[in-house]
Design an enzyme around this catalytic site. Structure first.
Site, PDB file in Angstrom:
ATOM      1  N   ASP A  12      72.160   5.492 -34.586  1.00  0.00           N
ATOM      2  CA  ASP A  12      71.393   4.272 -34.361  1.00  0.00           C
ATOM      3  C   ASP A  12      70.504   4.510 -33.138  1.00  0.00           C
ATOM      4  OD1 ASP A  12      70.713   1.458 -34.435  1.00  0.00           O
ATOM      5  OD2 ASP A  12      72.123   1.184 -32.782  1.00  0.00           O
ATOM      6  N   LYS A  54      65.759  -7.168 -38.658  1.00  0.00           N
ATOM      7  CA  LYS A  54      65.438  -8.288 -37.770  1.00  0.00           C
ATOM      8  C   LYS A  54      65.210  -9.611 -38.510  1.00  0.00           C
ATOM      9  CE  LYS A  54      66.079  -5.451 -34.503  1.00  0.00           C
ATOM     10  NZ  LYS A  54      67.495  -5.200 -34.219  1.00  0.00           N
TER      11      LYS A  54
END
Length: 271
Positions: A12, A54
């Site tokens: 990540d 998001k």
């Protein structure tokens, strides 16, 4: 170059490799809700669904019972997709403007990554950030010395992002990895650990550098052991359902895990 049985490690970004505490996205979610609707959320609410793409993250914040209650009190309804679109539209330019300020690698990240490369291990990466944010972050991180072999953004694939395995598997394809059990997924959030499990990989959760502990680097450095243990417990609780194979404090602790996974692979173990 040694011949490791591990073919790739997929990292990540925020809270794992860069941006200790994952503050870039968190503070901007708060700002985007305020800018889009003059609506207040706190940092804990902004952190709750971290690891999702998001747009999905904004939707998940809106579904937190306390947020939904306040939204209904203010607007007389729950958050709609159009509301989410409006907050996302506010989020994007804010995130692009701020992400470079949070691009500095976490302590020892570059050294650990380069050590993996020296063993012939490929470096993949995926992020909950959309591509236009990654296009800002990638070159700044490169200036700091972090250059993964491949990057997948959350909106790159029509199938979507975490917790599904698609971003991790896109790395597998592009890096010419022949066996998913020879891959390791490293992440600071539960959705990223689920992603690794769903892709058939070994998984490593980070307790102190990421979203779940929510410490700044300065707080981390200044903390006594009791404070750190409290932060670890808070993060462990968030990771329980995703059940990573390993839990470590930060990327600095990854080399010992890599050695252990190499030994387990050599003994014929699978994730």
């Amino acid at each position: 170059m040694s011949n490791s049985p591990i073919q790739a490690v997929i990292f990540d970004w925020a809270g794992t490799i860069v941006d200790f505490g994952s503050f870039a996205p968190t503070s901007i979610f708060v700002e985007a809700f305020k800018q889009g609707f003059d609506f207040d959320i706190d940092l804990e609410e902004a952190r709750e669904p971290m690891g999702l793409g998001k747009w999905d993250h904004i939707q998940a914040v809106g579904r937190i019972p306390a947020v939904d209650k306040r939204w209904n009190e203010k607007f007389g309804r729950s958050m709609t997709n159009e509301d989410i679109d409006a907050i996302y539209a506010a989020f994007m330019p804010l995130q692009k403007a701020k992400v470079a300020d949070h691009a500095e690698p976490i302590l020892n990240a570059v050294e650990v990554v380069n050590g993996l490369k020296d063993k012939g291990i490929k470096i993949g990466s995926c992020s909950g950030y959309p591509r236009e944010v990654m296009d800002v972050l990638i070159p700044v991180a490169a200036d700091y010395g972090y250059q993964p072999d491949y990057v997948v953004a959350t909106d790159d694939l029509p199938q979507g992002g975490r917790p599904a395995p698609f971003m991790a598997l896109k790395n597998v394809i592009e890096l010419d990895v022949t066996d998913v059990k020879a891959c390791v997924k490293v992440d600071d959030s539960a959705p990223g650990i689920f992603e690794g499990h769903n892709a058939g990989m070994w998984t490593v959760g980070l307790l102190l550098s990421g979203n779940e502990a929510g410490l700044t680097f300065e707080e981390y450095q200044a903390a006594d052991e009791a404070t750190l243990e409290k932060a670890r417990e808070k993060a462990r609780a968030k990771f329980i359902k995703s059940a990573p194979h390993y839990l470590i404090d930060t990327i600095s602790d990854l080399p010992e895990v890599i050695v252990d996974i190499e030994q387990r692979l050599a003994a014929g173990e699978r994730p």
